[in-house]
Design a protein around this motif. Structure first.
Motif, PDB file in Angstrom:
ATOM      1  N   ALA A 172       9.461  29.522 -15.131  1.00  0.00           N
ATOM      2  CA  ALA A 172       8.149  29.182 -15.412  1.00  0.00           C
ATOM      3  C   ALA A 172       7.146  29.955 -13.648  1.00  0.00           C
ATOM      4  O   ALA A 172       7.665  29.509 -13.032  1.00  0.00           O
ATOM      5  N   GLY A 193       9.405  26.518 -10.016  1.00  0.00           N
ATOM      6  CA  GLY A 193       9.662  26.275  -8.487  1.00  0.00           C
ATOM      7  C   GLY A 193       8.834  25.469  -7.592  1.00  0.00           C
ATOM      8  O   GLY A 193       8.384  24.802  -8.188  1.00  0.00           O
ATOM      9  N   PRO A 194       9.005  26.289  -6.541  1.00  0.00           N
ATOM     10  CA  PRO A 194       8.651  24.301  -5.452  1.00  0.00           C
ATOM     11  C   PRO A 194       7.137  24.286  -5.441  1.00  0.00           C
ATOM     12  O   PRO A 194       6.457  24.891  -5.912  1.00  0.00           O
ATOM     13  N   GLU A 195       7.055  23.595  -4.399  1.00  0.00           N
ATOM     14  CA  GLU A 195       5.150  23.267  -4.747  1.00  0.00           C
ATOM     15  C   GLU A 195       4.217  24.766  -4.418  1.00  0.00           C
ATOM     16  O   GLU A 195       3.001  24.846  -5.456  1.00  0.00           O
ATOM     17  N   GLY A 197       5.242  27.368  -4.870  1.00  0.00           N
ATOM     18  CA  GLY A 197       5.492  28.473  -6.361  1.00  0.00           C
ATOM     19  C   GLY A 197       6.835  29.453  -5.216  1.00  0.00           C
ATOM     20  O   GLY A 197       7.655  29.960  -4.701  1.00  0.00           O
ATOM     21  N   LEU A 216       1.664  28.846 -18.348  1.00  0.00           N
ATOM     22  CA  LEU A 216       1.593  27.567 -19.388  1.00  0.00           C
ATOM     23  C   LEU A 216      -0.198  28.010 -19.207  1.00  0.00           C
ATOM     24  O   LEU A 216      -1.055  27.499 -19.320  1.00  0.00           O
ATOM     25  N   GLY A 217      -0.746  29.985 -19.285  1.00  0.00           N
ATOM     26  CA  GLY A 217      -2.047  29.371 -18.605  1.00  0.00           C
ATOM     27  C   GLY A 217      -2.124  29.836 -17.469  1.00  0.00           C
ATOM     28  O   GLY A 217      -1.908  29.224 -16.921  1.00  0.00           O
ATOM     29  N   ARG A 219      -3.966  27.224 -14.899  1.00  0.00           N
ATOM     30  CA  ARG A 219      -4.497  26.398 -14.556  1.00  0.00           C
ATOM     31  C   ARG A 219      -2.880  25.816 -14.118  1.00  0.00           C
ATOM     32  O   ARG A 219      -2.201  26.447 -14.408  1.00  0.00           O
ATOM     33  N   LEU A 221      -0.256  23.796 -12.049  1.00  0.00           N
ATOM     34  CA  LEU A 221       0.226  22.837 -12.840  1.00  0.00           C
ATOM     35  C   LEU A 221       0.678  21.781 -11.484  1.00  0.00           C
ATOM     36  O   LEU A 221       1.490  22.625 -11.011  1.00  0.00           O
TER      37      LEU A 221
END
Ligand code: SAM
Length: 236
Positions: A172, A193-195, A197, A216-217, A219, A221
């Motif tokens: 992701a 991934g981590p916060e 990325g 996922l588009g 945004r 998250l």
């Protein structure tokens, strides 16, 4: 708590169990149960069923237990989660467990803070507490396996190719790649991934191990939201 999860040590004989203090408090305070009431119970890694309260005091609750229903099916999914900060780790473990994931690998990544690996919340006992909360929430009994991989490169180069063989590998990543597939039934391995990325090097290494980028588009998250959204979309 939608299920009282019992362990072998709670059983005083084949059909009777006594609760521990955490469960007793919950049953007294939240369910406001009384003698004769029937609760939903399950045995860790076993069947689910009912527990009739045969004795209740502020100190002890005894149940007559019948276990005859199998737990719900597991998801054929392994999740690789770059180790999040402790608060998010607790929530992610609970969510993943509630969703039916049975193998969770907490792995290192460049943007994982080193101090996270020292967290007391990574001890087997603390991890188990979160898994139990997830199982009790979802009415499941099968305990997930949680593995720690503290070094990214040896894990991804040496162990990951075997782990992903015959499965769909997905990483992701908000940038590039295809839209997240949905309603699959095949076994898959999903990397989150981590916060901050994944860095490009890590996405490349995962792709070399057979993973495909998905998004996922537009945004961005939070980790725990992304993981829940992707798992729900994959196995709707
Ligand atoms: N700035 C980071 C980046 O661009 O990668 C954001 C990281 S996000 C807070 C944490 C992780 O959640 C990401 O590494 C990814 O695995 C997942 N994630 C969050 N939003 C996503 C999206 N829209 N598409 C795919 N993955 C997403």
């Amino acid at each position: 708590m939608n299920l009282l999860l019992l362990e072998q040590q709670h059983f005083i004989d084949e059909w009777h169990a006594e609760l521990d203090q955490r469960q007793l408090r919950h049953v007294l305070d939240v369910h406001q149960a009384s003698e004769g009431d029937v609760l939903r119970v399950g045995l860790v890694n076993g069947n689910m069923g009912t527990g009739k309260i045969t004795h209740l005091s502020s100190e002890i609750m005894r149940l007559e237990v019948k276990l005859n229903t199998p737990p719900p099916p597991a998801l054929p999914l392994t999740v690789l989660l770059a180790l999040p900060r402790p608060k998010m780790l607790k929530r992610s473990l609970q969510h993943l467990t509630a969703l039916g994931v049975k193998k969770i690998i907490l792995m290192n990544s460049y943007r994982v803070e080193k101090s996270f690996w020292q967290s007391p919340w990574l001890s087997p006992g603390k991890v188990r507490e979160q898994l139990i909360l997830g199982l009790e929430q979802a009415r499941d009994t099968i305990m997930p396996e949680v593995i720690l991989e503290k070094r990214f490169k040896p894990f991804v180069e040496d162990r990951l190719p075997t782990l992903v063989a015959g499965k769909l590998g997905l990483v992701a990543h908000p940038v590039g790649g295809k839209s997240c597939p949905h309603q699959i039934s095949d076994p898959a391995v999903l990397a989150i991934g981590p916060e901050g990325g994944f860095i490009d090097y890590e996405v490349d290494k995962l792709e070399q191990a057979g993973f495909h980028r998905i998004h996922l588009g537009p945004r961005i998250l939070r980790v725990e939201t992304a993981v829940t959204a992707i798992v729900s979309k994959l196995y709707d």
